[in-house]
Motif scaffolding. Structure first.
Motif: not given
Length: 590
Positions: A172-179, A210-212, A244-245
């Motif tokens: 669905a294009g979610c950055s957290q999902g890709h991570l 996303l910094g991680t 991004r700390n």
């Protein structure tokens, strides 16, 4: 739409909500919040979510976790999907201990809820709300559900189900999902294809900032895992993550700037990022800053600053920093001199795994630093454990304990046994064991083996051993072996490293009467170096050289000064030289 219809729409719930949103977005946050609050109190789920977010973010109202959680919960109970996701996030990130969101007839009971304190995640409530939102199609909630199924308590973990939710979120294009997908792949990656797939998902995740993701991708570019090795791109990724700390990225980017790896070297920026990492808890960065301040980089050494950074790392049990801080206290460099404080930090370093600090701690105890009987026994036990495992430094330290009774029991026989084992690889042990063999201390005297071990230590650069071996080679006391040329080399090496006894002996060899060419100017130079460092015999010899002009230049005035200093140290020959000097002076009446 007729005017009447538009007017009706304005006063409908949706119209009021839209109006409240416009007020908020136009900067009229207080008016917008007031209208949203009335709508939320009337049961509008979207309004309740926005009120909750306003409290959490402090927009138009003082920030309040309690009020934010209350309204988010109320919104989620109406079936609002985004609210369910936010509530799941709150539970997963953690709420203060004792914080409980529970419904009452008035909504929520928060009368006994603490407003601050350590956060305590509740994954079971988190997964409940995350699943509701995920099954309703929220990509963010799907990624969060994958996270809980991966990192939650054992009874909730299900890697296969987690991967499924991550895949749906990423699709669905979610950055957290890709991570999440990338991390799942990397967990079991065995092939270049798998690593490349992980890198592609990380790249997609970085598009969401996303910094991680930037941090992990930077490490992959740095090592060439799944992507072509590219230190420049690695530095760029670390920089993005650092901004991004992400603490590890701050440390890595700072080090790359310091070393000029993948990016132009810049000491000032490197120091800035290392300080940010250290302040954020990276002990390695704090220790590195201590080293930079102590040794001086592009700036002069600053031992006061070095002590500050070493302390920050040492307080978090960084072994190297604790030992370095101990050395500063031992020498009074950048801090007040205090052997007891030095012993404390050596102990911290020792307990954190620094075997050299064990020796430092033992030496301080030997020198009289305070230590309890339990501390001494614990030190002995660590030495013994290391020695029995074949650690040569541990064997040496244990030998010192037995030789000097540092930790209680004194045994020359045990000292010799452990020193002999350590001598296979520890320079100090080679010298110590050689001296034991030479002097017959609790072992059968063996001058040949004594010279062998002491010579090994000398050849390894130990100044004390160089002086001792040189003396034996000058006198020829062992098997008649005399070698003044080698003795001269050993004395010179030790003298150049700062050994005062070697300076005097080197000068004496140059002075003549030995199997090396006489060189009195060099002799005077080395007598002066030793004299300036307080060696009484050297002061006497320098005075003699100057008064008699033995090196070609006569200076009885300076010569007398050095002879007087030697006399003050009870050097008897200095008195005789002064008497000769007085006899040579004409009487005032002549």
């Amino acid at each position: 739409m007729s005017f009447k219809s538009r007017l009706a729409a304005l006063f409908s719930s949706k119209g009021k909500l839209d109006h409240a949103i416009r007020l908020t977005e136009s900067g009229k946050t207080v008016q917008g919040f007031a209208l949203l609050s009335r709508l939320a109190a009337a049961g509008d789920g979207e309004a309740a979510l926005r009120v909750g977010r306003a409290y959490l973010d402090g927009i138009g109202v003082p920030p309040s976790l309690e009020e934010g959680a209350r309204w988010i919960y109320q919104s989620a109970k109406t079936g609002h999907i985004e609210a369910a996701f936010v509530l799941a996030t709150l539970y997963t990130v953690g709420l203060p201990e004792g914080f409980e969101i529970r419904p009452t007839h008035e909504g929520l009971d928060l009368s006994h809820v603490p407003s601050a304190g350590p956060r305590h995640p509740d994954f079971h409530l988190g997964i409940h709300w995350a699943r509701i939102a995920a099954e309703a199609g929220s990509p963010d909630a799907q990624a969060l559900l994958g996270y809980i199924l991966t990192n939650g308590p054992e009874d909730l973990r299900d890697p296969a189900q987690a991967r499924s939710w991550y895949d749906r979120s990423a699709a669905a294009g979610c950055s957290q999902g890709h991570l999440g997908v990338a991390l799942a792949i990397l967990e079991d990656a065995r092939t270049d294809e798998q690593l490349a797939a992980a890198a592609r998902h990380l790249t997609e995740a970085t598009k969401g900032g996303l910094g991680t993701a930037f941090d992990i991708l930077g490490r992959m570019y740095e090592s060439g895992s799944g992507v072509p090795r590219d230190l420049g791109r690695a530095a760029t990724c670390f920089h993005e993550a650092a901004e991004r700390n992400i603490v590890t990225a701050q440390a890595r980017y700072g080090l790359m700037l310091l070393e000029g790896t993948g990016i132009r070297r810049h000491y000032g920026r490197a120091e800035t990022w290392l300080k940010r990492a250290a302040t954020n808890g990276d002990t390695q960065s704090a220790a590195l800053l201590g080293d930079l301040c102590a040794n001086g980089g592009d700036l002069p050494p600053n031992l006061v600053e070095a002590a500050r950074w070493y302390r920050l790392a040492a307080e978090q049990k960084h072994a190297g920093a604790a030992r370095a801080l101990g050395l500063l206290y031992l020498t009074g460099s950048g801090v007040h001199q205090d052997p007891d404080v030095a012993a404390h930090w050596f102990k911290v370093a020792s307990e954190s795994g620094d075997t050299h600090a064990d020796a430092d701690f033992g030496n301080l105890i030997l020198a009289g630093a305070s230590a309890t009987a339990d501390e001494k026994q614990a030190l002995h036990a660590r030495f013994e454990k290391a020695a029995e495992k074949g650690d040569l430094v541990g064997a040496y330290n244990l030998g010192v304990c037995y030789a000097e009774g540092v930790t209680g029991e004194q045994s020359g026989r045990e000292a010799a046994r452990w020193m002999q084992k350590a001598a296979d690889g520890v320079v100090n042990a080679q010298y110590w064991y050689g001296r034991m063999l030479l002097e017959g201390r609790d072992v059968q005297p063996d001058p040949t083996q004594a010279l062998y071990w002491m010579e090994k230590a000398a050849d390894a650069g130990m100044a004390e051993a160089q002086v001792a071996v040189a003396g034996l080679l000058v006198d020829g006391n062992i098997n008649g072996r005399r070698d003044h040329e080698k003795a001269l080399t050993l004395y010179r090496n030790a003298a150049e490293s700062g050994n005062v006894d070697a300076m005097f002996s080197l000068a004496a060899l140059y002075g003549g009467g030995h199997d090396v060419p006489e060189n009195r100017p060099q002799a005077q130079i080395w007598f002066r170096k030793a004299a300036q460092r307080g060696n009484g015999l050297a002061q006497m010899m320098l005075g003699r050289y100057l008064c008699r002009g033995l090196a070609g230049v006569t200076d009885p005035v300076e010569g007398r000064i050095w002879l007087e200093r030697a006399k003050a140290q009870n050097i008897r020959d200095a008195e005789a030289e002064l008497a000769l000097l007085d006899e040579a002076q004409p009487d005032d009446d002549d």
